[in-house]
Scaffold this motif. Structure first.
Motif, PDB file in Angstrom:
ATOM      1  N   PRO B 187       0.818  -1.221   0.000  1.00 28.22           N
ATOM      2  CA  PRO B 187       0.000   0.000   0.000  1.00 28.22           C
ATOM      3  C   PRO B 187       0.855   1.276   0.000  1.00 28.22           C
ATOM      4  O   PRO B 187       0.469   2.281  -0.611  1.00 28.22           O
ATOM      5  CB  PRO B 187      -0.815  -0.112   1.293  1.00 28.22           C
ATOM      6  N   THR B 188       2.000   1.233   0.695  1.00 26.06           N
ATOM      7  CA  THR B 188       2.892   2.402   0.701  1.00 26.06           C
ATOM      8  C   THR B 188       3.430   2.662  -0.703  1.00 26.06           C
ATOM      9  O   THR B 188       3.361   3.795  -1.210  1.00 26.06           O
ATOM     10  CB  THR B 188       4.077   2.158   1.665  1.00 26.06           C
ATOM     11  N   ARG B 191       0.768   3.950  -2.992  1.00 29.97           N
ATOM     12  CA  ARG B 191       0.411   5.357  -2.752  1.00 29.97           C
ATOM     13  C   ARG B 191       1.450   6.297  -3.363  1.00 29.97           C
ATOM     14  O   ARG B 191       1.105   7.339  -3.917  1.00 29.97           O
ATOM     15  CB  ARG B 191       0.264   5.627  -1.246  1.00 29.97           C
ATOM     16  N   TYR B 192       2.727   5.918  -3.272  1.00 27.73           N
ATOM     17  CA  TYR B 192       3.751   6.772  -3.883  1.00 27.73           C
ATOM     18  C   TYR B 192       3.633   6.765  -5.409  1.00 27.73           C
ATOM     19  O   TYR B 192       3.934   7.752  -6.063  1.00 27.73           O
ATOM     20  CB  TYR B 192       5.147   6.320  -3.444  1.00 27.73           C
TER      21      TYR B 192
END
Lengths: 198, 198
Positions: B187-188, B191-192
């Motif tokens: 998810p990180t 998101r980036y």
């Protein structure tokens, strides 16, 4: 009226004693890690009693911080953040982090420390010192569940940010205004602190 | 029937020429960065013509990869991921990353390279080599908007993960099953790649 006796442990040559304790602490923490090093063994290496080590430096945590030569005490800096609990802590921690690292006078000693910890000889200071003795207690104080998982997760992002923004100075990370850093990274930090875990 | 003429550039002593080109490439890329180093200057340093450099190594990107001695070509490894576009790319990239880094035979040379890049003498290989010559084109091929911002953001998390999981081997990050790493970090990364930017 009797004259007060001088406090125990105060004696001529104190600055040398203090320096000897610090030198012994740095050597032992680096060689054996934080958990594997006792205050007593540091005293012995410096040729003084363990009680004198406590007299000069307080607790083992305090001595560890002194040995790291951090320009600020992260426990003090984060006291207000920690007091407010986990909700929104990602953004608040990041703002404190940026206030410290974006200060030119603080950044230089912090960079020196970061470089040392990335050298093979400094790895244990990070993995067996900074992480368990400083980062982990912050998670515990914050009251997150499973701090032993969440704080290392948080560390992966913060270490990468330190590397890219301050040590390698890679743009646009290095030149990003603090507000933008918060906007981009606070949701990541917050998810590691309070989001779902596998 | 006439005998085919030997291919140009093939000649006795070729292994030495190849090694000399590689050595010159490593030295110049490290000293001047990727952008500041021309194929011609590498040829000159190795005492051969630029066309011979191309003959042995292909493009400047190919030569850079050869100089890094990567055990895999990230462009090949990520070809399928890139072809599917940005949606879900965070998870797919992370799975490729883990398949490579969790392979014991690939990890060793990758660790050596990571250590080199973290040494002061290797910083330019990362900042002016790996990031613009390898990571940035992956973002462009993936079709994300503003890859010049998104790929460095992604790098902050991936570099931190490499440090904690593989280089410093900090638990529980180091011993986390690949599926859990995906659950936590995809998810990180996503998101980036596709989340809001300031």
């Amino acid at each position: 009226m009797t004259q007060a006796t001088p406090r125990r442990g105060r004696r001529p040559g104190a600055p040398d004693t203090r320096a000897a304790i610090l030198a012994a602490a740095r050597e032992l923490f680096a060689a054996q890690g934080y958990a594997g090093t006792s205050v007593r063994s540091i005293g012995a290496a410096a040729g003084v009693d363990g009680s004198l080590v406590h007299h000069y430096f307080g607790t083992k945590d305090d001595l560890f911080l002194a040995a790291l030569e951090l320009p600020v005490d992260p426990r003090e800096m984060l006291a207000d953040v920690v007091a407010l609990g986990p909700d929104g802590a990602g953004e608040r921690m990041l703002r404190v982090f940026l206030a410290v690292w974006d200060d030119p006078e603080l950044r230089l000693p912090l960079l020196g420390l970061a470089r040392n910890m990335l050298e093979p000889s400094g790895h244990r200071l990070l993995t067996e010192g900074f992480l368990p003795a400083i980062l982990q207690p912050i998670g515990v104080a914050l009251g997150v569940d499973r701090p032993e998982v969440r704080m290392p997760l948080l560390a992966t992002q913060v270490v990468g940010l330190i590397l890219m923004r301050y040590l390698l100075e890679v743009d646009p990370i290095a030149s990003m205004p603090a507000e933008d850093v918060v906007a981009v990274f606070a949701p990541t930090i917050q998810r590691y602190l309070t989001g779902p875990l596998p």
